[in-house]
Design a protein around this motif. Structure first.
Motif, PDB file in Angstrom:
ATOM      1  N   ILE A 166       0.853  -1.185   0.000  1.00 27.38           N
ATOM      2  CA  ILE A 166       0.000   0.000   0.000  1.00 27.38           C
ATOM      3  C   ILE A 166       0.892   1.238   0.000  1.00 27.38           C
ATOM      4  O   ILE A 166       1.582   1.526   0.970  1.00 27.38           O
ATOM      5  N   LEU A 191      -0.460  -0.664  -4.635  1.00 26.22           N
ATOM      6  CA  LEU A 191      -1.631   0.198  -4.771  1.00 26.22           C
ATOM      7  C   LEU A 191      -1.242   1.614  -4.357  1.00 26.22           C
ATOM      8  O   LEU A 191      -0.825   1.841  -3.221  1.00 26.22           O
ATOM      9  N   GLY A 212      -2.364   5.742  -4.238  1.00 24.96           N
ATOM     10  CA  GLY A 212      -3.491   6.660  -4.291  1.00 24.96           C
ATOM     11  C   GLY A 212      -3.307   7.845  -5.214  1.00 24.96           C
ATOM     12  O   GLY A 212      -4.271   8.552  -5.520  1.00 24.96           O
ATOM     13  N   ARG A 251      -2.842   2.565 -10.071  1.00 22.20           N
ATOM     14  CA  ARG A 251      -3.175   3.914  -9.611  1.00 22.20           C
ATOM     15  C   ARG A 251      -4.197   4.560 -10.526  1.00 22.20           C
ATOM     16  O   ARG A 251      -4.272   4.193 -11.707  1.00 22.20           O
ATOM     17  N   VAL A 298      -5.521   4.271  -6.820  1.00 20.65           N
ATOM     18  CA  VAL A 298      -6.313   3.340  -6.012  1.00 20.65           C
ATOM     19  C   VAL A 298      -6.203   3.778  -4.561  1.00 20.65           C
ATOM     20  O   VAL A 298      -5.104   3.833  -4.011  1.00 20.65           O
ATOM     21  N   ARG A 299      -7.314   4.078  -3.944  1.00 21.41           N
ATOM     22  CA  ARG A 299      -7.319   4.510  -2.542  1.00 21.41           C
ATOM     23  C   ARG A 299      -7.770   3.356  -1.659  1.00 21.41           C
ATOM     24  O   ARG A 299      -8.827   2.773  -1.886  1.00 21.41           O
ATOM     25  N   VAL A 300      -6.957   3.049  -0.674  1.00 22.51           N
ATOM     26  CA  VAL A 300      -7.244   1.941   0.227  1.00 22.51           C
ATOM     27  C   VAL A 300      -8.089   2.450   1.391  1.00 22.51           C
ATOM     28  O   VAL A 300      -7.709   3.410   2.071  1.00 22.51           O
ATOM     29  N   GLU A 303      -9.512  -3.525   1.218  1.00 18.22           N
ATOM     30  CA  GLU A 303     -10.654  -2.878   0.578  1.00 18.22           C
ATOM     31  C   GLU A 303     -10.216  -1.548  -0.029  1.00 18.22           C
ATOM     32  O   GLU A 303      -9.570  -0.725   0.624  1.00 18.22           O
ATOM     33  N   THR A 304     -10.579  -1.333  -1.291  1.00 19.24           N
ATOM     34  CA  THR A 304     -10.201  -0.109  -1.987  1.00 19.24           C
ATOM     35  C   THR A 304     -11.424   0.506  -2.677  1.00 19.24           C
ATOM     36  O   THR A 304     -12.499  -0.096  -2.721  1.00 19.24           O
ATOM     37  N   ASP A 305     -11.218   1.681  -3.258  1.00 20.41           N
ATOM     38  CA  ASP A 305     -12.308   2.326  -3.985  1.00 20.41           C
ATOM     39  C   ASP A 305     -12.557   1.700  -5.344  1.00 20.41           C
ATOM     40  O   ASP A 305     -13.456   2.116  -6.080  1.00 20.41           O
ATOM     41  N   HIS A 326      -5.916   3.357   7.385  1.00 16.25           N
ATOM     42  CA  HIS A 326      -6.358   2.169   6.655  1.00 16.25           C
ATOM     43  C   HIS A 326      -6.113   0.878   7.426  1.00 16.25           C
ATOM     44  O   HIS A 326      -6.679  -0.161   7.100  1.00 16.25           O
TER      45      HIS A 326
END
Length: 351
Positions: free
Chosen positions: A10, A33, A35, A97, A99-101, A114-116, A290
């Motif tokens: 992350i 991942l 953001g 990317r 990708v927000r966790v 879990e991500t968006d 997170h």
């Protein structure tokens, strides 16, 4: 389900990329991942004049030396972004990317990320989100009454933002000193620090800081007396712009004020200073929200670790948050070693 992998990393900044390099060398299946919409992480959001403390060759991630920047002994932030972009592409690191966790959860034999854009299942997770997204501003009395502009380090760009105005810069670390030096020529500057500024010797740069941080960790691991590490040398690296402003008599620190007023600040002895802007160079906190579903937070908001490994969840490693996750691990040159150890421990665990 977005994917099932051995490891989810992350954060796609310097720590995440260093972790990816070592995971790739060990043959593990992983995903990074990030953001942000483009490579470079926090280096995309620095002030214009920021330069590294060390020459390029001493600011490198594992496996790839940073090339020198023409005309610069100490590379600037744009050069670092270019280097990180090239590093990611050179090693074909699987960065997803933006990708927000949202959270990491236990899910049987896996950790569920879990991500968006969906969920990932991983047998191990490396959290490498750093601190830049969690700026800290102290709760000084009267702060919310100030009528002028308030910025944190992450929001400051250049002297153009406040040229010709009365400015208070708060903070006696490297960011405070560098931004104060940046503003010393074009503003009516008041520099405020908790204690008298402690400059490192002029010939000390990031190379020596890394050596001192490593020596301290080795001494502690061997049960010897704490050497004090970098903190024993001082708080401020005298990079050329800071040195020039200091030697010109333009960096004269005032003690911390007692409270803020609508038009400035007031000290305990009754003296005051007017201000159009206050710039808070007061540090950051680890970006760990997170990981809240895992219930691992300990004192001071940190997650207790043995090296990089979370004591309460051996499938989780934390990388790049400061010395508590590896000596100098929040630096380009320092993150390689703890990233290697984290990858090795994960490989052993998965076997």
């Amino acid at each position: 389900m977005t994917g099932v992998v051995d490891v989810v990393v992350i954060g796609g900044g310097q720590s995440g990329l260093a972790a990816g390099y070592h995971l790739r060398r060990l043959g593990l299946d992983f995903a990074v991942l990030d953001g942000r919409p483009a490579p470079g992480a926090a280096w995309q959001r620095t002030w214009d004049s920021l330069h590294l403390f060390s020459p390029a060759a001493y600011s490198s991630l594992p496996g790839r030396l940073m090339p020198p920047q023409p005309g610069e002994t100490y590379p600037d932030a744009d050069h670092v972004v270019t280097y990180l972009t090239d590093y990611e592409q050179r090693y074909e690191l699987p960065v997803h990317r933006p990708v927000r966790v949202a959270g990491v959860h236990r899910d049987g034999a896996f950790l569920r990320v879990e991500t968006d854009s969906g969920a990932w299942l991983a047998r191990a997770v490396i959290s490498a989100t750093g601190t830049w997204s969690r700026p800290f501003v102290p709760a000084v009395p009267g702060r919310t009454t100030f009528r002028g502009t308030q910025l944190h380090t992450v929001e400051y760009g250049s002297p153009r933002d406040v040229a010709g105005r009365k400015v208070i810069v708060v903070g006696g670390g490297n960011s405070g000193a560098q931004i104060a030096a940046d503003l010393a020529y074009d503003t009516d500057l008041t520099w405020v620090t908790l204690r008298e500024p402690r400059y490192l010797a002029d010939d000390i740069d990031g190379r020596a800081l890394f050596d001192h941080a490593t020596a301290r960790r080795r001494a502690l691991d061997a049960g010897r007396t704490d050497t004090g590490g970098v903190a024993s040398l001082g708080d401020i690296v005298a990079v050329p712009p800071v040195r020039a402003a200091r030697d010109a008599g333009l960096l004269k620190a005032q003690p911390m004020f007692d409270r803020i007023t609508p038009g400035g600040a007031v000290w305990a002895d009754g003296t005051s200073a007017e201000a159009d802007a206050i710039i808070w160079c007061t540090g950051f906190r680890p970006a760990l929200s997170h990981l809240a579903p895992l219930g691992l937070r300990g004192p001071r908001g940190r997650i207790p670790t043995a090296g990089t490994q979370a004591i309460g969840e051996p499938r989780l490693h934390l990388l790049g948050y400061g010395d508590w996750t590896g000596p100098a691990s929040a630096t380009l040159i320092g993150v390689g070693r703890p990233a290697r150890e984290a990858a090795r421990q994960i490989a052993d665990l998965l076997r």
